[in-house]
Enzyme design. Structure first.
Site, PDB file in Angstrom:
ATOM      1  N   LYS A 193      15.320 -22.700  33.205  1.00  0.00           N
ATOM      2  CA  LYS A 193      14.354 -23.686  32.706  1.00  0.00           C
ATOM      3  C   LYS A 193      14.972 -25.077  32.559  1.00  0.00           C
ATOM      4  CE  LYS A 193      12.720 -22.455  28.801  1.00  0.00           C
ATOM      5  NZ  LYS A 193      13.647 -23.172  27.875  1.00  0.00           N
ATOM      6  N   PHE A 228      15.802 -18.238  44.705  1.00  0.00           N
ATOM      7  CA  PHE A 228      17.083 -17.574  44.959  1.00  0.00           C
ATOM      8  C   PHE A 228      17.096 -17.122  46.418  1.00  0.00           C
ATOM      9  CE2 PHE A 228      17.006 -17.577  40.434  1.00  0.00           C
ATOM     10  CZ  PHE A 228      18.312 -17.434  39.992  1.00  0.00           C
ATOM     11  N   PHE A 281      13.022 -20.995  25.261  1.00  0.00           N
ATOM     12  CA  PHE A 281      12.552 -19.678  25.641  1.00  0.00           C
ATOM     13  C   PHE A 281      11.184 -19.748  26.342  1.00  0.00           C
ATOM     14  CE2 PHE A 281      15.507 -18.362  22.073  1.00  0.00           C
ATOM     15  CZ  PHE A 281      16.507 -17.946  22.935  1.00  0.00           C
ATOM     16  N   LYS A 290      25.593 -16.843  26.591  1.00  0.00           N
ATOM     17  CA  LYS A 290      25.118 -17.673  27.694  1.00  0.00           C
ATOM     18  C   LYS A 290      26.202 -18.482  28.389  1.00  0.00           C
ATOM     19  CE  LYS A 290      21.439 -20.095  27.393  1.00  0.00           C
ATOM     20  NZ  LYS A 290      20.442 -21.087  26.932  1.00  0.00           N
ATOM     21  N   THR A 346      17.584 -26.146  34.121  1.00  0.00           N
ATOM     22  CA  THR A 346      17.900 -26.598  35.482  1.00  0.00           C
ATOM     23  C   THR A 346      16.681 -27.217  36.148  1.00  0.00           C
ATOM     24  OG1 THR A 346      19.561 -24.853  35.660  1.00  0.00           O
ATOM     25  CG2 THR A 346      18.791 -25.837  37.717  1.00  0.00           C
ATOM     26  N   ALA A 365      14.508 -21.499  19.526  1.00  0.00           N
ATOM     27  CA  ALA A 365      13.057 -21.277  19.577  1.00  0.00           C
ATOM     28  C   ALA A 365      12.648 -19.912  19.061  1.00  0.00           C
ATOM     29  CB  ALA A 365      12.548 -21.464  21.002  1.00  0.00           C
ATOM     30  N   ARG A 369      17.501 -30.490  24.511  1.00  0.00           N
ATOM     31  CA  ARG A 369      18.186 -30.082  23.285  1.00  0.00           C
ATOM     32  C   ARG A 369      19.703 -30.093  23.487  1.00  0.00           C
ATOM     33  NH1 ARG A 369      16.090 -24.329  22.345  1.00  0.00           N
ATOM     34  NH2 ARG A 369      16.128 -24.375  24.618  1.00  0.00           N
ATOM     35  N   TRP A 377      18.740 -26.083  41.850  1.00  0.00           N
ATOM     36  CA  TRP A 377      20.098 -25.589  41.581  1.00  0.00           C
ATOM     37  C   TRP A 377      20.977 -25.829  42.805  1.00  0.00           C
ATOM     38  CZ3 TRP A 377      23.636 -22.236  43.641  1.00  0.00           C
ATOM     39  CH2 TRP A 377      24.701 -21.856  42.818  1.00  0.00           C
TER      40      TRP A 377
END
Length: 560
Positions: free
Chosen positions: A71, A383, A301, A105, A73, A273, A94, A411
């Site tokens: 998200k 992907f 999220f 993460k 990205t 979140a 954020r 990405w």
């Protein structure tokens, strides 16, 4: 294949003064923190307050999976893509927390060729905002215990103190502690606990405040517990709001950085979140709206958590509703929601049926965002293993809901990989005009239970709400205290629409169980705690910290 941090380290950023010049600022308009980051002080924000707002784009997602959705990205890549098609854009994000950075993460500043930089600084200390929040929070804890030690003039019941200390790290051993041991000189012993810094009400108040004066007022309204007569005790009664605000005098200023492609970005505030409201600061978002034609921000999220909270908690304080919402998904995530475990994803091959089984999660989030009467577009984070048939299954689901569907490869390709998405979003905003925003509930004129029922039935698709006895009693007390008009901030697992993380896809016929409430009167909402959601996460079996190191020349490795 290069890692995110290697890509960031190979990038040649512009000096932050050059980024600021593109926004119309002089060097003296900034408070610089080195060559590549700066704070925008209030004196500079005052210069732009009369400007017309740009368009606001909110990026949210499906319920996250272990496969990752990207998200942030997509948010960064969309900001870069808007610049590529000739639009003046700005990103508002954020700040990462040390908890997930060293926990599950790793770093959180976007990914691949869609990142904000300096990536190491943003993930590591940055401009000190997290430390200021931690310090202001723990100053209040010290004042509470000192007040009791010095005679307890307010008659605080030390069994009913709800204010906790915080630390910006996942540390399960600090969830429940006893303080004040060691004899009379060390205070009164009592049970206490630690939350992670991003769960602190200081963080929430910072991110919802409009200026320093408003932040001080919010601090004064914070409720730290009850007296022995069961009356709420506030920071205003303790008298330390001024000192807390002093600590936050720099932290309240938004942080200016840039993307890999030199799009200006504001990175400020970072409430989780699943245990808070999950959005960057209102001050940063407002600044982005004044400085750009298109401000791209994200909510934490899925749309059931950060997305809903942006609409129902942030929007009334921001004074502007999103002009478009982007919902991020991936084929991998659809497969996981469709029943394929992460360990089998790599070798699963094409599985259209699994995608169709999982796409129902996306469909629910689309319906939820459409319920606010805002334009929605779905972004598929691509992907290499995605097949045409799998993509077509998601396309078909979006077509049936009359929602644009766009593939994005930011990405791998940076802003260029998001050009189609940027064009679609701009066209969608232009075509939609200014539709009338429909809030989920009228916070002022609905009860706590009515608001919860609206969230559970309309956003989660659940059957209803089950309250434990403590929660039932708290509702009566909160409404007696005059807090019933506040919006609800749900503390719920991010992995499911329900409060059971194992129920993926689109569960039905479930109830949400509320075990207790936490009044965040300074922030301006009431937190409803569901299931086993913890306000102090723990580290996983193999923390990301175990893969990190630093070379003799200062080069950081393994941050992500």
């Amino acid at each position: 294949m290069l890692t995110d941090i290697q890509i960031a380290q190979q990038n040649e950023p512009k000096r932050i003064t050059e980024i600021a010049e593109g926004l119309g600022f002089k060097e003296s308009d900034l408070d610089q923190y080195g060559l590549y980051k700066a704070k925008i002080p209030q004196r500079t924000l005052d210069q732009i307050q009369d400007r017309e707002d740009g368009k606001l784009i909110l990026v949210t997602a499906i319920n996250p999976t272990a496969a990752g959705e990207g998200k942030t990205t997509i948010t960064v890549g969309l900001g870069d893509a808007l610049q590529k098609i000739g639009k003046k854009s700005m990103v508002a994000l954020r700040e990462p927390s040390f908890g997930p950075t060293f926990g599950l993460k790793g770093g959180a500043a976007g990914g691949g060729y869609a990142q904000v930089v300096p990536m190491e600084d943003i993930n590591m200390h940055f401009t000190g905002d997290m430390h200021a929040i931690t310090t202001a929070n723990n100053l209040l804890s010290a004042v509470i215990d000192n007040h009791i030690h010095q005679g307890n003039k307010l008659n605080i019941d030390n069994r009913r103190i709800t204010w906790k200390r915080v630390v910006d790290m996942n540390d399960r051993n600090l969830r429940h502690v006893v303080v004040g041991l060691g004899g009379p000189g060390n205070g009164y012993p009592r049970e206490d606990g630690f939350d992670i810094t991003v769960a602190s009400e200081v963080m929430a108040a910072l991110c919802l405040a409009t200026d320093l004066s408003d932040l001080r007022d919010r601090f004064n309204r914070i409720v730290i517990g009850e007296t022995r007569d069961k009356e709420p005790v506030t920071v205003e009664q303790l008298g330390c709001a001024g000192a807390m605000t002093l600590i936050m005098k720099d932290a309240i200023e938004p942080n200016l950085v840039q993307t890999l492609e030199h799009t200006p970005a504001l990175v400020h505030g970072g409430p989780f979140a699943n245990i808070a409201h999950g959005c960057n600061s209102i001050i940063a978002t407002k600044a982005a709206l004044k400085l750009a034609d298109y401000a791209v921000t994200e909510a934490g999220f899925g749309a059931d958590l950060g997305g809903e909270k942006f609409m129902d908690i942030v929007t009334p304080n921001l004074g502007k509703t999103p002009d478009a919402v982007v919902i991020v998904t991936t084929i991998r995530s659809m497969k996981m929601h469709g029943g394929i475990p992460k360990k089998e994803l790599k070798d699963a091959g094409e599985d259209v049926e699994a995608v169709k089984a999982g796409v129902v999660n996306l469909e629910k989030h689309i319906e939820t965002m459409q319920g606010y009467n805002v334009p929605v577009v779905v972004a598929l984070n691509e992907f290499v293993a995605d097949t045409d048939a799998e993509i077509a299954a998601v396309q078909e689901a979006c077509d049936q809901l009359n929602v644009p569907f766009v593939k994005a490869s930011v990405w791998e390709n940076g802003g260029e990989g998001g050009v189609d998405l940027a064009k679609e979003v701009v066209e969608l905003i232009d075509q939609s005009g200014q539709p009338e925003f429909k809030p989920l509930y009228d916070a002022e004129n609905t009860s706590i239970k009515e608001k919860l029922d609206a969230i559970v039935t309309k956003v989660y698709g659940g059957r209803g709400v089950v309250y434990e006895s403590k929660a039932e009693k708290q509702i009566a007390d909160f409404e007696k205290n005059g807090w019933g008009h506040l919006p609800i901030c749900m503390a719920k697992t991010q992995y499911s629409l329900s409060d059971d993380p194992s129920k993926v896809a689109r569960p039905t016929d479930f109830d949400i169980h509320i075990r207790e409430f936490v009044p965040k009167i300074g922030a301006g909402f009431i937190v409803a705690l569901t299931g086993d959601v913890m306000t102090m996460p723990g580290l996983p079996k193999e923390p990301a910290a175990m893969k990190m190191d630093i070379k003799e020349d200062g080069t950081i490795e393994g941050l992500f």
